[in-house]
Design an enzyme around this catalytic site. Structure first.
Site, PDB file in Angstrom:
ATOM      1  CD  GLN A   1      -5.535 -10.497  -4.642  1.00  0.00           C
ATOM      2  OE1 GLN A   1      -5.207  -9.548  -3.987  1.00  0.00           O
ATOM      3  NE2 GLN A   1      -6.196 -11.858  -4.240  1.00  0.00           N
TER       4      GLN A   1
ATOM      5  CG  HIS B   1      -2.562 -10.187  -0.095  1.00  0.00           C
ATOM      6  ND1 HIS B   1      -2.195 -10.767   0.952  1.00  0.00           N
ATOM      7  CD2 HIS B   1      -3.737 -10.767  -0.446  1.00  0.00           C
ATOM      8  CE1 HIS B   1      -3.262 -12.077   1.068  1.00  0.00           C
ATOM      9  NE2 HIS B   1      -4.071 -11.893   0.288  1.00  0.00           N
TER      10      HIS B   1
ATOM     11  CD  GLU C   1      -8.534  -7.700  12.020  1.00  0.00           C
ATOM     12  OE1 GLU C   1      -8.129  -8.710  12.536  1.00  0.00           O
ATOM     13  OE2 GLU C   1      -7.940  -6.421  11.951  1.00  0.00           O
TER      14      GLU C   1
ATOM     15  CE1 TYR D   1      -6.011  -0.636  14.123  1.00  0.00           C
ATOM     16  CE2 TYR D   1      -4.017   0.174  13.402  1.00  0.00           C
ATOM     17  CZ  TYR D   1      -5.113   0.451  13.874  1.00  0.00           C
ATOM     18  OH  TYR D   1      -5.675   1.486  14.497  1.00  0.00           O
TER      19      TYR D   1
ATOM     20  CE1 TYR E   1      -8.414 -17.748   2.304  1.00  0.00           C
ATOM     21  CE2 TYR E   1      -6.102 -17.689   1.811  1.00  0.00           C
ATOM     22  CZ  TYR E   1      -7.294 -16.851   1.890  1.00  0.00           C
ATOM     23  OH  TYR E   1      -7.329 -15.605   1.642  1.00  0.00           O
TER      24      TYR E   1
END
Length: 376
Positions: free
Chosen positions: A92, A156, A250, A260, A271
Site C-alpha cells: 500500500q 496502513h 468509521e 478513538y 478477517y
C-alpha cells in the site's frame, strides 16, 4: 460517458448488506429532479492517490507507483515532475497524498506524503515532504514529518493531508499493521492523527507537547488506517474516516487529545471472522460519528459546498474501494443521519475531491479520473 437517471426510494440496506449493483442509478433528493452522470477526464495514472488544484486549470495528481503528474484543462501532460525523494512503492506504499500551501499562489509550496525511508530500521514509514514546485521541478525539499520506526509491513500508511483554518497541517498515519502496540502508545507515531506547522515545527498548544515520552505532533490516537480527511466548511473541524478490519469502518470528528479506541473497541472482527475484542464502547474512548458493517473500504472524502450540486450541498461524499461506488452522507449538525450510494460500477474509488472549478472529481484505480456533471 455513463448516464445516471434518477430513482427515488432506494433503500439503505443495499449498502449495509454489502451488495453492489452494477446498474443501480444514483438518487437525487426527493425535492429535486436533477440527475448527474460521470464523465472521463483522463486515463494514464495507475493509482491516482492524491489530487490538489494548483489553479483553476491544473490538477496535481500523485500516482502511487512514484510519479507526480499534472492534468491541465483535462489533459494528462506527458512530462513528469522531478525531484521526488526515495520511497518504497510496495504493498500500500508509494507516493500518496498531496496538498498545496494555503498561500500557494505566492510561494508555490506543495506537501506530499509517501512511504519514506527516513525512519529507523528496515522498511519504510509515513513521511511528509514540503517542496517548491516550478517548471515541473521540485526544489527546496524538506522532510517535515519523518516517521519513527520503519516497518517492512506494506500496509496502513494512512497518509491523508489537510490544512485547517489556522494553517496547521494534519497528517493521518495508520497503525502499520501493528494493532496491538502502535495505536495506543503515545511514544509511537503510527495509528495517530498528527498536527504540525507548515515548516514541520510543533504547535505550542498540541495536546501532548508537555508530556514526556510522547511524539509532540500527536493530535489524536487509537486509529487504524485513516485514508480520508477533510475540513468541515462551516465549523473548520477536521473529519476523517478509516478502514476497519472486517466491518467497523468509521467516520470520526477529530478532537485534540482524544482516543478513538482502536483496537480496544471496534465494530469489526478479524478477517477470519473471529473476534479480537468484545467491546464496542469504553469510557474515555470516542464513538464514531458513523460506521459501516460490513466494510466498504473507504478512501477519499470531501464536503460538498458547490452550487453545481444543489441536491448534495452540505453533505459528505466518500469513496468505496470495495464496492466501486460513492457514498453520500447527510448531516444534521455534527451527526451523520443517513446515507445513499451513487454511481455503482464507477471503479475502485481511491479519492474524491471538490475541485477549484466547483466540480466533483473521482479518482479510481486503473479506470481513470472522472468529473461529475449534470445530465443533459
Amino acid at each position: 460517458m455513463l448516464k445516471i437517471t434518477p430513482l427515488l426510494g432506494f433503500i439503505l440496506s443495499m449498502t449495509l448488506t454489502g451488495t453492489a449493483c452494477a446498474q443501480q442509478p444514483n438518487i437525487p433528493n426527493s425535492d429535486s429532479n436533477q440527475s448527474y452522470e460521470y464523465q472521463l477526464v483522463t486515463k494514464g495514472i495507475d493509482i491516482p492517490w492524491g489530487m490538489a488544484w494548483l489553479n483553476a486549470t491544473d490538477i496535481l495528481v500523485t500516482d502511487r507507483k512514484g510519479e507526480l503528474r499534472i492534468i491541465r484543462n483535462g489533459e494528462l501532460l506527458s512530462e513528469k515532475i522531478s525531484g521526488l525523494p526515495a520511497l518504497r512503492a510496495e504493498g500500500q506504499g508509494g507516493l500518496l497524498d498531496v496538498v498545496v500551501d494555503p498561500n500557494y499562489a505566492q510561494n508555490q509550496l506543495i506537501y506530499f506524503s509517501y512511504s519514506g525511508l527516513e525512519g529507523e530500521g528496515e522498511g519504510a514509514h509515513t513521511s511528509v515532504m514540503r517542496a517548491k514546485l516550478q517548471d515541473f521541478k521540485l526544489s527546496q525539499q524538506k522532510v517535515i514529518f519523518g516517521g519513527g520506526l520503519n516497518s517492512t509491513k506494506g500496509q496502513h500508511y494512512g497518509s491523508r493531508l489537510t490544512f485547517d483554518n489556522q494553517g496547521y497541517l494534519y497528517i493521518s498515519n495508520g497503525d502499520r499493521g501493528n494493532r496491538d502496540v502502535n495505536p495506543q502508545r503515545l511514544d509511537r507515531d503510527a495509528g495517530k492523527i498528527h498536527r504540525i506547522n507548515s515548516d514541520g515545527s510543533i504547535p505550542k498548544d498540541n495536546p501532548f507537547i508537555a508530556q514526556k515520552n510522547t511524539h509532540p505532533s500527536i493530535y489524536s490516537y487509537g486509529h487504524r488506517n485513516p485514508q480520508g480527511m477533510a475540513k468541515h466548511p462551516q465549523t473548520g473541524d477536521i473529519w476523517t474516516h478509516e478502514h476497519g478490519p472486517k466491518g467497523g469502518d468509521e467516520i470520526n470528528i477529530i478532537q485534540p487529545g482524544a482516543n478513538y479506541g482502536w483496537p480496544v473497541i471496534s465494530y469489526g472482527v478479524n478477517y477470519s471472522g473471529t473476534s479480537f475484542t468484545d467491546l464496542t464502547e469504553k469510557e474515555g474512548m470516542q464513538q464514531p460519528a458513523w460506521y459501516w458493517v460490513p466494510s466498504i473500504a473507504p478512501s477519499g472524502m470531501t464536503f460538498v459546498t458547490s452550487d453545481i450540486y444543489p441536491d448534495w450541498k452540505g453533505k459528505i461524499i466518500v469513496g468505496s474501494l470495495k464496492f466501486a461506488y460513492l457514498v453520500i452522507l447527510e448531516l444534521d449538525g455534527n451527526k451523520v443521519v443517513s446515507q445513499e450510494t451513487l454511481f455503482p460500477g464507477i471503479g475502485r474509488v481511491r479519492n474524491v475531491k471538490q475541485g477549484a472549478d466547483g466540480y466533483l472529481y473521482v479518482a479510481t484505480d486503473g479506470a481513470g479520473i472522472f468529473k461529475i456533471v449534470a445530465s443533459q
